[in-house]
Design a protein around this motif. Structure first.
Motif, mmCIF file in Angstrom:
data_model
loop_
_atom_site.group_PDB
_atom_site.id
_atom_site.type_symbol
_atom_site.label_atom_id
_atom_site.label_comp_id
_atom_site.label_asym_id
_atom_site.label_seq_id
_atom_site.Cartn_x
_atom_site.Cartn_y
_atom_site.Cartn_z
ATOM 1 N N GLN A 57 100.451 129.040 86.790
ATOM 2 C CA GLN A 57 99.589 128.279 85.670
ATOM 3 C C GLN A 57 98.386 129.582 85.248
ATOM 4 O OE1 GLN A 57 96.294 125.540 86.876
ATOM 5 N NE2 GLN A 57 97.104 124.537 85.115
ATOM 6 N N THR A 58 98.084 129.526 83.863
ATOM 7 C CA THR A 58 97.272 130.728 83.331
ATOM 8 C C THR A 58 96.297 129.598 82.594
ATOM 9 O OG1 THR A 58 99.080 132.225 82.784
ATOM 10 C CG2 THR A 58 96.992 132.247 81.431
ATOM 11 N N LEU A 59 94.781 129.788 82.673
ATOM 12 C CA LEU A 59 93.892 129.130 82.233
ATOM 13 C C LEU A 59 93.071 130.052 81.280
ATOM 14 C CD1 LEU A 59 92.281 127.425 85.228
ATOM 15 C CD2 LEU A 59 94.036 126.470 83.688
ATOM 16 N N TYR A 60 92.622 129.615 80.095
ATOM 17 C CA TYR A 60 91.978 130.215 78.940
ATOM 18 C C TYR A 60 90.872 129.714 78.914
ATOM 19 C CZ TYR A 60 90.601 132.138 74.542
ATOM 20 O OH TYR A 60 89.575 132.709 73.726
ATOM 21 N N ILE A 61 89.649 130.170 79.254
ATOM 22 C CA ILE A 61 88.276 129.590 79.126
ATOM 23 C C ILE A 61 87.905 129.295 77.742
ATOM 24 C CG2 ILE A 61 86.007 129.116 80.197
ATOM 25 C CD1 ILE A 61 88.674 128.805 82.075
ATOM 26 N N MET A 62 87.554 128.318 77.225
ATOM 27 C CA MET A 62 87.300 127.982 75.631
ATOM 28 C C MET A 62 85.693 128.038 75.747
ATOM 29 S SD MET A 62 90.643 125.669 74.623
ATOM 30 C CE MET A 62 89.968 125.542 73.057
ATOM 31 N N GLU A 63 85.138 127.177 76.462
ATOM 32 C CA GLU A 63 83.602 126.807 76.291
ATOM 33 C C GLU A 63 83.316 126.428 77.707
ATOM 34 O OE1 GLU A 63 81.654 123.068 74.183
ATOM 35 O OE2 GLU A 63 83.016 124.223 73.069
ATOM 36 N N GLY A 64 81.876 126.705 77.846
ATOM 37 C CA GLY A 64 81.294 126.396 79.205
ATOM 38 C C GLY A 64 81.430 127.544 80.285
ATOM 39 N N LEU A 65 81.409 126.878 81.596
ATOM 40 C CA LEU A 65 81.334 127.748 82.557
ATOM 41 C C LEU A 65 82.487 127.259 83.703
ATOM 42 C CD1 LEU A 65 80.513 130.028 84.421
ATOM 43 C CD2 LEU A 65 78.432 128.586 85.179
ATOM 44 N N ALA A 66 83.425 127.746 83.856
ATOM 45 C CA ALA A 66 84.511 127.357 84.828
ATOM 46 C C ALA A 66 84.461 127.960 86.147
ATOM 47 C CB ALA A 66 85.876 127.729 84.226
ATOM 48 N N LEU A 67 84.725 127.186 87.057
ATOM 49 C CA LEU A 67 84.840 127.366 88.497
ATOM 50 C C LEU A 67 86.189 127.222 89.066
ATOM 51 C CD1 LEU A 67 81.760 125.513 89.999
ATOM 52 C CD2 LEU A 67 81.746 127.965 88.913
ATOM 53 N N ILE A 68 86.788 128.316 89.532
ATOM 54 C CA ILE A 68 88.210 128.429 89.864
ATOM 55 C C ILE A 68 88.322 129.022 91.069
ATOM 56 C CG2 ILE A 68 90.533 129.117 89.181
ATOM 57 C CD1 ILE A 68 89.199 129.613 86.358
ATOM 58 N N GLN A 69 88.962 128.214 92.212
ATOM 59 C CA GLN A 69 89.119 128.835 93.481
ATOM 60 C C GLN A 69 90.521 128.450 94.002
ATOM 61 O OE1 GLN A 69 86.669 126.911 96.482
ATOM 62 N NE2 GLN A 69 86.424 128.870 97.615
ATOM 63 N N SER A 70 91.254 129.712 94.713
ATOM 64 C CA SER A 70 92.616 129.630 95.518
ATOM 65 C C SER A 70 91.932 129.028 96.947
ATOM 66 C CB SER A 70 93.346 130.577 95.540
ATOM 67 O OG SER A 70 93.454 131.116 94.036
ATOM 68 N N ARG A 71 92.796 128.522 97.588
ATOM 69 C CA ARG A 71 92.530 128.053 99.103
ATOM 70 C C ARG A 71 92.177 129.316 99.723
ATOM 71 N NH1 ARG A 71 93.012 122.668 100.990
ATOM 72 N NH2 ARG A 71 94.822 122.295 100.094
ATOM 73 N N GLY A 72 91.443 129.303 100.466
ATOM 74 C CA GLY A 72 90.794 130.156 101.067
ATOM 75 C C GLY A 72 90.259 131.641 100.532
ATOM 76 N N GLY A 73 90.078 131.488 99.031
ATOM 77 C CA GLY A 73 89.574 132.741 98.565
ATOM 78 C C GLY A 73 88.240 132.634 98.007
ATOM 79 N N LEU A 75 85.420 131.962 95.183
ATOM 80 C CA LEU A 75 85.129 131.215 94.182
ATOM 81 C C LEU A 75 84.964 132.272 92.803
ATOM 82 C CD1 LEU A 75 84.958 128.188 93.133
ATOM 83 C CD2 LEU A 75 82.496 128.847 92.870
ATOM 84 N N ILE A 76 85.707 131.892 91.651
ATOM 85 C CA ILE A 76 85.666 132.740 90.431
ATOM 86 C C ILE A 76 84.825 131.852 89.222
ATOM 87 C CG2 ILE A 76 86.871 133.783 88.580
ATOM 88 C CD1 ILE A 76 89.148 134.241 90.397
ATOM 89 N N GLU A 77 83.917 132.616 89.000
ATOM 90 C CA GLU A 77 83.071 131.907 87.772
ATOM 91 C C GLU A 77 83.832 132.517 86.439
ATOM 92 O OE1 GLU A 77 79.081 132.758 87.019
ATOM 93 O OE2 GLU A 77 78.524 131.171 88.853
ATOM 94 N N ALA A 78 84.365 131.706 85.563
ATOM 95 C CA ALA A 78 85.098 132.269 84.543
ATOM 96 C C ALA A 78 84.146 131.683 83.220
ATOM 97 C CB ALA A 78 86.261 131.721 84.391
ATOM 98 N N HIS A 79 84.099 132.452 82.100
ATOM 99 C CA HIS A 79 83.319 132.339 80.973
ATOM 100 C C HIS A 79 84.272 132.242 79.830
ATOM 101 C CE1 HIS A 79 79.689 133.091 83.162
ATOM 102 N NE2 HIS A 79 80.247 133.847 83.679
ATOM 103 N N PRO A 80 83.918 131.929 78.654
ATOM 104 C CA PRO A 80 84.506 131.853 77.502
ATOM 105 C C PRO A 80 85.234 133.074 77.225
ATOM 106 C CG PRO A 80 82.565 130.390 76.976
ATOM 107 C CD PRO A 80 82.503 131.142 78.320
ATOM 108 N N GLY A 81 86.515 132.892 76.930
ATOM 109 C CA GLY A 81 87.299 134.097 76.586
ATOM 110 C C GLY A 81 88.056 134.885 77.523
ATOM 111 N N ASP A 82 87.638 134.431 78.987
ATOM 112 C CA ASP A 82 88.054 134.974 80.322
ATOM 113 C C ASP A 82 89.569 134.109 80.579
ATOM 114 O OD1 ASP A 82 86.116 136.599 80.918
ATOM 115 O OD2 ASP A 82 85.403 135.083 82.384
#
Length: 133
Positions: A57-73, A75-82
C-alpha cells in the motif's frame, strides 16, 4: 473516456477502524486492473486496525498529521506531501494524531487485505511517545 460516477462517502466500519473515519472511493479498477484509490478522512485519534495488503500500500498525506507504524517498528509522523509505502504482507496501521484531523490518499492493488486486531489506546499512546520521522 467517461466520467466515473462516484459512490457516496462511507463511514469506515468499526471492525476495521477505531474512532471516526470516512472514505471516498476514488477508483476501483475493473479487471484486468487491480488498482484501488480511496481518500480517507480521520478525526483526531482515529486509526485503522492492524492490517496488511497482499501487494502493499502507498499513502499520500494530503492534510494534517499522520501516524503510521509497522508491526514492531518505529512510529512515523508523516506530513502533507509525504508518501509512505508499506511492502506486500507487512502488518501496519495508520491514522491521525490525537490532536489533529488527517486526510490521506490510499493506493493499493487488489482486495487482498487482511484485517487484524485493533490498535488499543495504550498501544497508540505508547507508539506516539516514541515518534520518529
Amino acid at each position: 473516456m467517461k466520467l466515473i460516477e462516484q459512490p457516496p462517502t462511507s463511514k469506515a466500519p468499526a471492525d476495521m477502524f477505531t474512532g471516526d473515519a470516512w472514505w471516498d472511493v476514488i477508483y476501483r479498477g475493473e479487471e484486468p486492473s487491480r488498482a484501488r484509490a480511496n481518500v480517507v478522512r480521520f478525526a483526531p485519534g482515529a486509526r485503522t486496525a492492524w492490517h496488511s495488503h497482499g501487494l502493499g500500500q502507498t499513502l499520500y498525506i494530503m492534510e494534517g498529521l499522520a501516524l503510521i507504524q509497522s508491526r514492531g517498528g518505529q512510529l512515523i509522523e508523516a506530513h502533507p506531501g509525504d508518501i509512505v509505502r508499506t511492502p506486500p504482507g507487512e502488518e501496519h496501521w495508520h491514522g491521525a494524531a490525537p490532536d489533529r484531523f488527517m486526510i490521506h490518499l490510499a493506493l493499493w492493488e487488489s482486495d487482498e487485505t487482511t484485517w487484524l486486531e485493533h490498535v488499543g489506546d495504550d498501544e497508540y499512546e505508547a507508539a506516539r511517545s516514541g515518534t520518529r520521522r
